[in-house]
Write an enzyme that holds these catalytic residues in place. Structure first.
Site, PDB file in Angstrom:
ATOM      1  N   CYS A  86       6.547 -56.823  13.365  1.00  0.00           N
ATOM      2  CA  CYS A  86       6.764 -58.211  12.137  1.00  0.00           C
ATOM      3  C   CYS A  86       5.919 -59.649  13.129  1.00  0.00           C
ATOM      4  O   CYS A  86       5.149 -59.628  13.885  1.00  0.00           O
ATOM      5  CB  CYS A  86       7.099 -57.898  11.254  1.00  0.00           C
ATOM      6  SG  CYS A  86       6.395 -59.135   9.452  1.00  0.00           S
ATOM      7  N   HIS A 203       7.118 -52.286   9.125  1.00  0.00           N
ATOM      8  CA  HIS A 203       8.629 -52.204   9.823  1.00  0.00           C
ATOM      9  C   HIS A 203       9.095 -50.611   9.764  1.00  0.00           C
ATOM     10  O   HIS A 203       9.265 -50.415   8.360  1.00  0.00           O
ATOM     11  CB  HIS A 203       9.649 -52.930   7.898  1.00  0.00           C
ATOM     12  CG  HIS A 203       9.243 -53.741   8.150  1.00  0.00           C
ATOM     13  ND1 HIS A 203       9.678 -55.299   9.497  1.00  0.00           N
ATOM     14  CD2 HIS A 203       8.196 -55.164   8.527  1.00  0.00           C
ATOM     15  CE1 HIS A 203       9.643 -56.218   9.357  1.00  0.00           C
ATOM     16  NE2 HIS A 203       8.415 -56.669   8.596  1.00  0.00           N
ATOM     17  N   GLU A 205      11.843 -49.396  10.327  1.00  0.00           N
ATOM     18  CA  GLU A 205      13.499 -49.504  10.514  1.00  0.00           C
ATOM     19  C   GLU A 205      13.819 -49.446   8.780  1.00  0.00           C
ATOM     20  O   GLU A 205      14.650 -49.248   8.863  1.00  0.00           O
ATOM     21  CB  GLU A 205      13.760 -50.645  11.668  1.00  0.00           C
ATOM     22  CG  GLU A 205      13.598 -52.412  10.238  1.00  0.00           C
ATOM     23  CD  GLU A 205      12.073 -52.544  11.127  1.00  0.00           C
ATOM     24  OE1 GLU A 205      11.875 -53.664  10.504  1.00  0.00           O
ATOM     25  OE2 GLU A 205      10.857 -52.253  11.248  1.00  0.00           O
TER      26      GLU A 205
END
Length: 230
Positions: A86, A203, A205
Site C-alpha cells: 500500500c 494488504h 498481512e
C-alpha cells in the site's frame, strides 16, 4: 527470516505487518525508524501501509526522501529482499525502485473492501507457497491505488514476468468488474527485475489468522520465511 519494518511518521500498519511476520517466522521483526540507515543482519525490509507524512505532495513522495530509503536501495542492490504494501508500494515507486505511478482511484473514492488477487508469477520468494494462477483474498484500503505506467513499461512488465498479481474475481477472472481502483491491465503488484523487490496495494498481512477473518494472506509470509530461512 530476519525482517525489519521501516517506520515513517503517519505509518499505521506496522503492527499488522509485525503480526504476520512473527506468525510466519516465529521471530519478532526489528522496527526501524526512518532516520536509521543500518540494515545489517536483515534478510527482508518491509515498508508497511498508512499515510506517511499525511500523504502530502504525493503519497510516499516525502518518505521516499528519508535517509533510510538510500539504505533500502543499497540493501536491495546487495541482494536483500524488500516488500512494500500500500503506502509502502507508493514509497518504492517514488524512490525509483519500481516503475510507474499510483494515481487516484478511478472512482475518486477511498476504497476499503476485500478484493481478490490472482498470482501472475509463481516461483519467486514471495510466491513460494502460492501456485501460478492461484487466487486469494486480501483487503484493500487506499485512495491512490490506481496503477499507471506508459504502454512500453506495461509491455515490459508483462513480457518479462514482472507482474506479481492481478485483480480478479474469486474464480480468477481478470475482468473490469474486479478491478475496483481502475489499475492499468488490472495490475495489483509488481516486481523489480531482480524479483527481490515486490510492491502491491492490497494488504495480505490483514488476513493471517482466523480471528482476523481468515488466513488467505498467510502463504505469502510463510513462503518468504521458507525461502529466506533456507
Amino acid at each position: 527470516m530476519r525482517a525489519g519494518i521501516v517506520l515513517f511518521p503517519g505509518i499505521n500498519r506496522e503492527r499488522d505487518m509485525a503480526l504476520a511476520l512473527r506468525r510466519a517466522s516465529g521471530r519478532a521483526p526489528r522496527m526501524i525508524w526512518h532516520h536509521e540507515t543500518d540494515l545489517a543482519g536483515l534478510d527482508l525490509v518491509v515498508l508497511p501501509g498508512g499515510f506517511s507524512y499525511g500523504d502530502y505532495l504525493r503519497c510516499g513522495a516525502m518518505a521516499a526522501r528519508s535517509p533510510v530509503m538510500r539504505a533500502v536501495a543499497d540493501f536491495a542492490a546487495a541482494g536483500g529482499y524488500v516488500l512494500g504494501v500500500c503506502n509502502g508500494f507508493q514509497i518504492l515507486i517514488e524512490a525509483g525502485m519500481l516503475p510507474g505511478a499510483l494515481l487516484r482511484n478511478a472512482g475518486l473514492r477511498f476504497l476499503a473492501r476485500d478484493c481478490h488477487l490472482r498470482v501472475a508469477r509463481a516461483g519467486t520468494a514471495f510466491t513460494r507457497h502460492l501456485a501460478q494462477g492461484a487466487v486469494f483474498r486480501a483487503p484493500m484500503a487506499h485512495g491512490d491505488g490506481n496503477y499507471f505506467a506508459d504502454e512500453a513499461t506495461l509491455e515490459r512488465l508483462e513480457g518479462e514476468g514482472l507482474v506479481a498479481f492481478h485483480y480478479a474475481t474469486p474464480a480468477g477472472q481478470v475482468v473490469p468488474e474486479a478491478n475496483f481502483n481502475g489499475s492499468a491491465r488490472a495490475i495489483a503488484g509488481i516486481y523489480a527485475p531482480s524479483l527481490r523487490v515486490l510492491g502491491l496495494m492490497p494488504h495480505p498481512e490483514d488476513l493471517i489468522d482466523p480471528l482476523l477473518g481468515g488466513e488467505d494472506g498467510l502463504p505469502l509470509f510463510t513462503g518468504l520465511n521458507a525461502a529466506l530461512a533456507a
